[in-house]
Design a protein around this motif. Sequence first.
Motif, PDB file in Angstrom:
ATOM      1  N   ILE A 255     -58.303  20.801  52.048  1.00  0.00           N
ATOM      2  CA  ILE A 255     -58.351  20.680  53.507  1.00  0.00           C
ATOM      3  C   ILE A 255     -59.435  19.692  53.915  1.00  0.00           C
ATOM      4  O   ILE A 255     -59.231  18.822  54.766  1.00  0.00           O
ATOM      5  CB  ILE A 255     -58.611  22.054  54.149  1.00  0.00           C
ATOM      6  CG1 ILE A 255     -57.432  22.997  53.885  1.00  0.00           C
ATOM      7  CG2 ILE A 255     -58.865  21.911  55.651  1.00  0.00           C
ATOM      8  CD1 ILE A 255     -57.639  24.408  54.393  1.00  0.00           C
TER       9      ILE A 255
ATOM     10  N   SER B 282     -58.366  16.145  53.054  1.00  0.00           N
ATOM     11  CA  SER B 282     -57.270  15.704  53.930  1.00  0.00           C
ATOM     12  C   SER B 282     -57.797  15.312  55.309  1.00  0.00           C
ATOM     13  O   SER B 282     -57.404  14.274  55.859  1.00  0.00           O
ATOM     14  CB  SER B 282     -56.225  16.815  54.071  1.00  0.00           C
ATOM     15  OG  SER B 282     -55.631  17.116  52.832  1.00  0.00           O
ATOM     16  N   VAL B 283     -58.693  16.141  55.850  1.00  0.00           N
ATOM     17  CA  VAL B 283     -59.273  15.836  57.165  1.00  0.00           C
ATOM     18  C   VAL B 283     -60.068  14.531  57.094  1.00  0.00           C
ATOM     19  O   VAL B 283     -60.004  13.693  58.000  1.00  0.00           O
ATOM     20  CB  VAL B 283     -60.161  16.995  57.647  1.00  0.00           C
ATOM     21  CG1 VAL B 283     -60.903  16.608  58.930  1.00  0.00           C
ATOM     22  CG2 VAL B 283     -59.323  18.243  57.897  1.00  0.00           C
TER      23      VAL B 283
ATOM     24  N   SER C 186     -59.481  11.063  59.127  1.00  0.00           N
ATOM     25  CA  SER C 186     -60.568  10.572  59.988  1.00  0.00           C
ATOM     26  C   SER C 186     -60.926   9.123  59.672  1.00  0.00           C
ATOM     27  O   SER C 186     -61.465   8.409  60.521  1.00  0.00           O
ATOM     28  CB  SER C 186     -61.809  11.463  59.830  1.00  0.00           C
ATOM     29  OG  SER C 186     -62.452  11.233  58.577  1.00  0.00           O
TER      30      SER C 186
ATOM     31  N   ILE D 258     -67.512  14.416  60.675  1.00  0.00           N
ATOM     32  CA  ILE D 258     -66.747  15.520  60.094  1.00  0.00           C
ATOM     33  C   ILE D 258     -67.479  16.127  58.899  1.00  0.00           C
ATOM     34  O   ILE D 258     -67.500  17.354  58.722  1.00  0.00           O
ATOM     35  CB  ILE D 258     -65.336  15.037  59.704  1.00  0.00           C
ATOM     36  CG1 ILE D 258     -64.506  14.826  60.978  1.00  0.00           C
ATOM     37  CG2 ILE D 258     -64.638  16.029  58.780  1.00  0.00           C
ATOM     38  CD1 ILE D 258     -63.188  14.146  60.753  1.00  0.00           C
TER      39      ILE D 258
END
Length: 280
Positions: A15, A18-19, A23, A261
């Motif tokens: 996760i 992937s984020v 981004s 992030i």
Amino acid sequence: MKAILDFLTLIDRRIIYSVLIFSIIIPLFLKPSLPIRPTQEVIDAYNAVESLKEGDVLLLSTDYGPSAYPELQPVYEVVLEQAFKKNVKVLLMTHWQFQGLIVGVNGIEKVAKKFNKKYGEDYLILGFKPGVAGVMVGLSEDFRNVFPNDYYGKPIDSYPIYKDIVGDDNVLNYKDIDLLFGFEAGATGDFWVQIVQARYGVKMAFSVTAVMAPGYFPYYQAKQVVGIVGGLKGAFDYESLAKKRGLASLIMVSQIPAHTIILLFILLGNIGFIIRRIIK
């Protein structure tokens, strides 16, 4: 509560990655505008090049390799564009064998083609010679002592640019250099300041990697160098001053959300860890 804590402290790495990927990729397509607040040392470096007049001589030293390309190459190419627009004579050299030549030669040939500049008339590639301190001292007497031939093996004094630069004494040395701009990923910049600026008073500016920048600020504060471009942020500022959206600008629009992030995931993980310890 347990489900929330598990989510905060045990986020699947897939996760997270992937984020991060999204981004980075999404801003590359959207190309949002970023606020531009150039720092004074970058403005001073930019103005040092802008102050050059037609016929002035700019000595460039590309002392870096591919690993520093994203931080230094954007500034290098903008500096070349500034110089060629003003019909400034450009001399290129490097203290980094192979790597410095690759980035330096590729960059100057790319920009020279864009501005229809001729080799040997508008710019000259001196090349590489080992021995940083010895090279710098040798250049103070006569560039031909260190670089009798150019990158392509031809005598440097056989080119029109050499005759345009030198005075009646037919000797090219630091007295003929109006600005030295170093692109540094190592300690070569310290030698430029401590030997060439200190002994011969050559005006100089630097573009350096982010990890090197703090070590160069004392030179700037002491007015031994006229300007510093530090890291990717400095490169972005420099491109912005030139009103150009180049490589540095492209990387910055992805770097900011990616870093945000990463910090957010670190914050969430620590919040979950602290709450779990309080509950226990």
